[in-house]
Design a protein around this motif. Structure first.
Motif, PDB file in Angstrom:
ATOM      1  N   UNK A   1      32.132  45.238  42.544  1.00 57.16           N
ATOM      2  CA  UNK A   1      32.859  45.322  41.286  1.00 57.16           C
ATOM      3  C   UNK A   1      32.669  44.052  40.471  1.00 57.16           C
ATOM      4  N   UNK A   2      33.008  44.153  39.197  1.00 61.79           N
ATOM      5  CA  UNK A   2      33.125  42.969  38.350  1.00 61.79           C
ATOM      6  C   UNK A   2      34.597  42.608  38.218  1.00 61.79           C
ATOM      7  N   UNK A   3      34.867  41.352  37.945  1.00 69.64           N
ATOM      8  CA  UNK A   3      36.245  40.924  37.712  1.00 69.64           C
ATOM      9  C   UNK A   3      36.276  40.148  36.403  1.00 69.64           C
ATOM     10  N   UNK A   4      36.640  40.844  35.328  1.00 63.29           N
ATOM     11  CA  UNK A   4      36.668  40.215  33.998  1.00 63.29           C
ATOM     12  C   UNK A   4      38.107  39.974  33.574  1.00 63.29           C
ATOM     13  N   UNK A   5      38.282  39.047  32.639  1.00 65.40           N
ATOM     14  CA  UNK A   5      39.632  38.747  32.143  1.00 65.40           C
ATOM     15  C   UNK A   5      40.209  39.920  31.367  1.00 65.40           C
ATOM     16  N   UNK A   6      39.339  40.748  30.777  1.00 63.42           N
ATOM     17  CA  UNK A   6      39.822  41.872  29.961  1.00 63.42           C
ATOM     18  C   UNK A   6      40.124  43.103  30.794  1.00 63.42           C
TER      19      UNK A   6
END
Length: 444
Positions: A369-374
């Motif tokens: 997965x990615x972990x973005x602030x948005x």
């Protein structure tokens, strides 16, 4: 004139399986500087672990052999299973009991190095069997042998399809059925069902040879690695029907340089791009021992058809959240929906966010997965088709949970995308806890 024997009482098909074979010195024993096993004891400890052997017994003895038995009722056939004298007693007893139940199954104790598939080791047994049956008839007889790994399943019509290629003019040819099905093994079901186009796959690869009854000789060419078989011999590729079922799980041997968790996450990531398949797309007669687990592994019906609702009109302003049963701590998280648009999509048209707990310190890339602030822990919903199925899944580490899934519209994409949703879920699977070195550097 050379004759071709089609007598239904003569064995003209032979299968070969290496059943968790302990073979130091073979390619399976990865002892190079970049390998896993420092010595034979560690190799044997892995090979004969309860979890690994239990999965293979369940698949080979419980799923593959009953289908092979159906084949043997229609085609004269023997299947040789190479096993080691060091195989734990419980599993050796299971294998020998299976041979009592299925007369076509021939266990062969083998404690030396095996050259590749194992056909060279059983060749004398095949010749002995053919001499016994055909020695007095003379002539040349086309024979087919095939390999089957102990965690794969073939369809019930496999030998029916092979029979088409059993001919003298195919002597020295390989046969590859390039289209199959794959799924991930949960504890009680098969999930993430996909179509798998894999030309020159090892699953059920077969080889035509000729037995000369006058000289009692059988010509067998060592095929070498299955991915390069066409560099060794002419290869017939037939991908018209789904002709193998690859069951994926965390204890496969194809990536021994990684932990079970890494293997599982890499396997699921590799399945993401394969076309999704429904249980209704498969012929139950081809997969009699798997259909119950395939159906059990289907997600719940679409919300629109289940509740009588209209399909969802999806747009960049759409945001939908679905709660999950967080009682399963560790397992496979699966989220799926169908989409249909009046025009082809342009790529990424949505974001799937998984709301996770208990994953502090774990690198999101380990989860795939990615972990973005948005968007938090997420993946992209992506397609350039006008209709299809989006299915995403990943494995939660032990102790972690997922409370919900959110689907959010993204960017300038067609706003006339109708979506039919299935309930997201968490499926229990075999334990695949990530090891400490899988965590991010900050957490170590």
């Amino acid at each position: 004139m050379s004759s071709v024997n089609t007598n239904s009482g003569v064995n003209l098909f032979y299968g070969v399986t290496r059943y968790s074979l302990f073979s130091p010195g073979s390619n399976s024993w990865k002892t190079s500087s970049g390998g896993v096993f420092e010595n034979s004891e560690k190799y044997m400890s892995y090979l004969f672990s309860d979890q690994r052997l239990d999965i293979r017994a369940e698949i080979f003895i419980g799923k593959a052999l009953p289908v092979l038995d159906q084949m043997a009722n229609r085609h004269p056939y023997k299947h040789f299973v190479l096993y080691s004298e060091l195989l734990p007693e419980r599993h050796r007893a299971m294998l020998l009991a299976a041979a009592e139940k299925y007369p076509f199954l021939v266990p062969v104790e083998w404690n030396e190095t095996v050259q590749g598939t194992g056909v060279e080791e059983v060749k004398p047994l095949i010749v002995e069997d053919l001499v016994k049956q055909l020695g007095s008839q003379g002539g040349r007889h086309p024979v087919i042998w095939f390999r089957l790994d102990d965690d794969d399943v073939l369809p019930a019509d496999y030998l029916d399809q092979l029979e088409k290629y059993r001919a003298l003019n195919h002597d020295g040819f390989a046969i590859s059925f390039g289209l199959g099905v794959t799924a991930y093994k949960g504890e009680h079901e098969l999930v993430n069902l996909r179509e798998y186009y894999h030309p020159k796959s090892a699953q059920g690869m077969a080889f035509v040879t000729v037995f000369d009854a006058d000289s009692s000789s059988l010509s067998v060419v060592r095929p070498g690695p299955h991915t390069r078989v066409d560099k060794v011999m002419p290869t017939i590729l037939d991908s018209r029907e789904r002709m193998f079922f690859q069951i994926r799980h965390s204890d496969q041997d194809s990536a021994l340089n990684h932990s079970s968790y890494q293997r599982a996450t890499a396997t699921l990531a590799g399945m993401e791009k394969l076309p999704s398949v429904r249980a209704s797309d498969l012929d139950p007669a081809k997969w009699p021992t798997l259909m119950q687990e395939i159906v059990r592994g289907e997600p719940s019906p679409h919300r629109s058809s289940m509740d009588g609702e209209e399909p969802v009109l999806f747009s960049p302003t759409t945001e939908m959240t679905f709660d999950l049963d967080a009682s399963i701590r560790g397992g496979l998280v699966e989220f799926e929906f169908e989409f249909e648009s009046s025009a082809r999509l342009l790529g990424g048209f949505g974001i799937i966010t998984f709301h996770l707990e208990g994953v502090d310190g774990i690198d999101p890339e380990v989860l795939g997965l990615r972990n973005s602030t948005k968007y938090g822990f997420s993946r992209q919903a992506w397609s350039k088709n006008a209709r299809g199925v989006i299915r995403h899944s990943f494995i939660l580490p032990e102790g972690a949970s997922a409370s919900s899934v959110t689907l959010t519209g993204k960017g300038r994409r067609p706003a006339d995308v109708f979506i039919r949703l299935r309930e997201p879920r968490v499926v229990a699977i075999h334990a695949t806890a990530p090891e400490p070195d899988l965590q991010s550097p900050e957490s170590v």
